[in-house]
Motif scaffolding. Sequence first.
Motif, PDB file in Angstrom:
ATOM      1  N   LYS A   1       1.800  -4.893  -5.234  1.00 31.14           N
ATOM      2  CA  LYS A   1       1.551  -3.894  -4.180  1.00 31.14           C
ATOM      3  C   LYS A   1       2.837  -3.177  -3.778  1.00 31.14           C
ATOM      4  O   LYS A   1       2.853  -1.951  -3.600  1.00 31.14           O
TER       5      LYS A   1
ATOM      6  N   GLU B   1       4.017  -0.796  -6.651  1.00 30.67           N
ATOM      7  CA  GLU B   1       3.180   0.407  -6.749  1.00 30.67           C
ATOM      8  C   GLU B   1       3.577   1.440  -5.699  1.00 30.67           C
ATOM      9  O   GLU B   1       3.656   2.635  -5.984  1.00 30.67           O
ATOM     10  N   ARG B   2       3.834   0.964  -4.472  1.00 31.16           N
ATOM     11  CA  ARG B   2       4.220   1.896  -3.411  1.00 31.16           C
ATOM     12  C   ARG B   2       5.669   2.364  -3.568  1.00 31.16           C
ATOM     13  O   ARG B   2       5.997   3.511  -3.271  1.00 31.16           O
TER      14      ARG B   2
ATOM     15  N   GLY C   1       6.546   5.293  -5.938  1.00 34.52           N
ATOM     16  CA  GLY C   1       5.840   6.536  -5.634  1.00 34.52           C
ATOM     17  C   GLY C   1       6.794   7.674  -5.310  1.00 34.52           C
ATOM     18  O   GLY C   1       7.997   7.478  -5.081  1.00 34.52           O
TER      19      GLY C   1
ATOM     20  N   GLU D   1       7.135   9.456  -2.626  1.00 35.57           N
ATOM     21  CA  GLU D   1       7.723   9.410  -1.286  1.00 35.57           C
ATOM     22  C   GLU D   1       9.052   8.663  -1.269  1.00 35.57           C
ATOM     23  O   GLU D   1       9.988   9.046  -0.575  1.00 35.57           O
TER      24      GLU D   1
ATOM     25  N   ILE E   1       8.543  -0.765   3.168  1.00 35.83           N
ATOM     26  CA  ILE E   1       7.350  -1.154   2.407  1.00 35.83           C
ATOM     27  C   ILE E   1       7.229  -2.674   2.342  1.00 35.83           C
ATOM     28  O   ILE E   1       6.143  -3.236   2.530  1.00 35.83           O
TER      29      ILE E   1
ATOM     30  N   GLU F   1       4.118  -4.920   3.808  1.00 37.10           N
ATOM     31  CA  GLU F   1       3.324  -5.820   2.965  1.00 37.10           C
ATOM     32  C   GLU F   1       3.454  -7.282   3.402  1.00 37.10           C
ATOM     33  O   GLU F   1       2.511  -8.062   3.280  1.00 37.10           O
TER      34      GLU F   1
END
Length: 445
Positions: free
Chosen positions: A55, A58-59, A62, A64, A78, A82
């Motif tokens: 998770k 993946e973020r 990105g 951003e 992040i 999480e």
Amino acid sequence: MAFEALSQKLDAIFKKLRGKGKLSESDVKEAMREIRLALLEADVNYKVVKDFISKVTERAIGHEVMESLTPGQQVIKIVYDELTNLMGSKETKLNLKGNPAVIMLVGLQGSGKTTTAGKLGNYLSKMGRRPLLVAADIYRPAAIKQLHVVGDKVKVPVFSMGERKPVEIARASVEHAFRHGNDVIILDTAGRLHIDEELMEELKEIKSAVDPCEILLVVDSMTGQDAVNVAESFHSKLELTGLILTKLDGDTRGGAALSIKAVTGCPIKFVGMGEKLDDLEQFYPDRMASRILGMGDVLSLIEKATQNIDIKKAKELEERIRKEQFDLNDFLDQLKQVRKMGSLDQIFSMIPGFSPQKMQGLDFNEKELVKVEAIINSMTKEERRNPSIINGSRRKRIAMGSGTTVQDVNKLLKQFEQMKKLMKQLSEMEKSHKKGRFRIPFFNF
């Protein structure tokens, strides 16, 4: 303090990330490999780690993050998000429906159920409830006596019927509570050295007889992944409503706290943070994530201070710190008050930017306080007001007068200087808070 080793490793990983102007995908994947290893070493369940890393990765790769002017900080945010999600996103409050509300504490022998029953009774009393502790453990030697002792200490009544069947005791306790105006029952049930069918059948009978609004599993966080396995077994048989983790202040890697919600689906409702009967804290996933990442936990710190610190004395001290008049008399008084809030390691973990490593040696137990008081009482008024005048000959005189050593005096003076720094920082934090500028510095480590 739990998570200490994990916090140090994550801090080292994040320092590398913050040092980079831009992050490549390979930078992120390298950091994730290191985070994965740190979590596994902290005894976090490997399936939970795999899902967590997936998770975050993946973020983190990105648009951003990659295009951000502060990509390292974005990755930390992040990880914080999480971690919070992993432990349950937000706090889960006790369900106290019923007249009386019945809370059933279950767990293995040695997990700390009886002490936790007392802590929970103390917690509910402070909330204005009228709890009743019930001795339903008839097997462990002196368990009933221990609960009575604990109940006396926290001024919570205890109901017991000797060695009658636990299900009979549970039923009778409900009638007793109703007649005597107790609005919450806390059942201290029996445990075993390991899970067995006989234990589970007895607990099922009690559940059926009194219909508890909460079935809370008390687990020793120092047992690591075993705690997760125990939680799974109890949940499959009893349908737990929540968990209480004990000994989270100890030398534990913390993996149970990070794994148990994800594996069982049961929320952590409380954590035991010390041996005292008021060392029980409601569990806040976001605050725990903040502590793990070295961001502090100012809200919990303020709550502890509100409960334990004399407000009038605190205002007087604030004025003295502002005028730089903090002396050894203040130091001794503060040590006594701060000790009520828990160990200094715990308190430091709640202050952004502080860590136990930065303030090594600044910790006191009751015996140490006696020694500190003797040393300070052996000083003249001028020495207490102005410790800088204490030279070698004065140190020898103070040591002799207090029945200690020159090394003890030196240690105290060093600790005093460390405390002055701590008090000054706390005062500055408070001023910022009053001006509406204070926030937990997620990125300013």
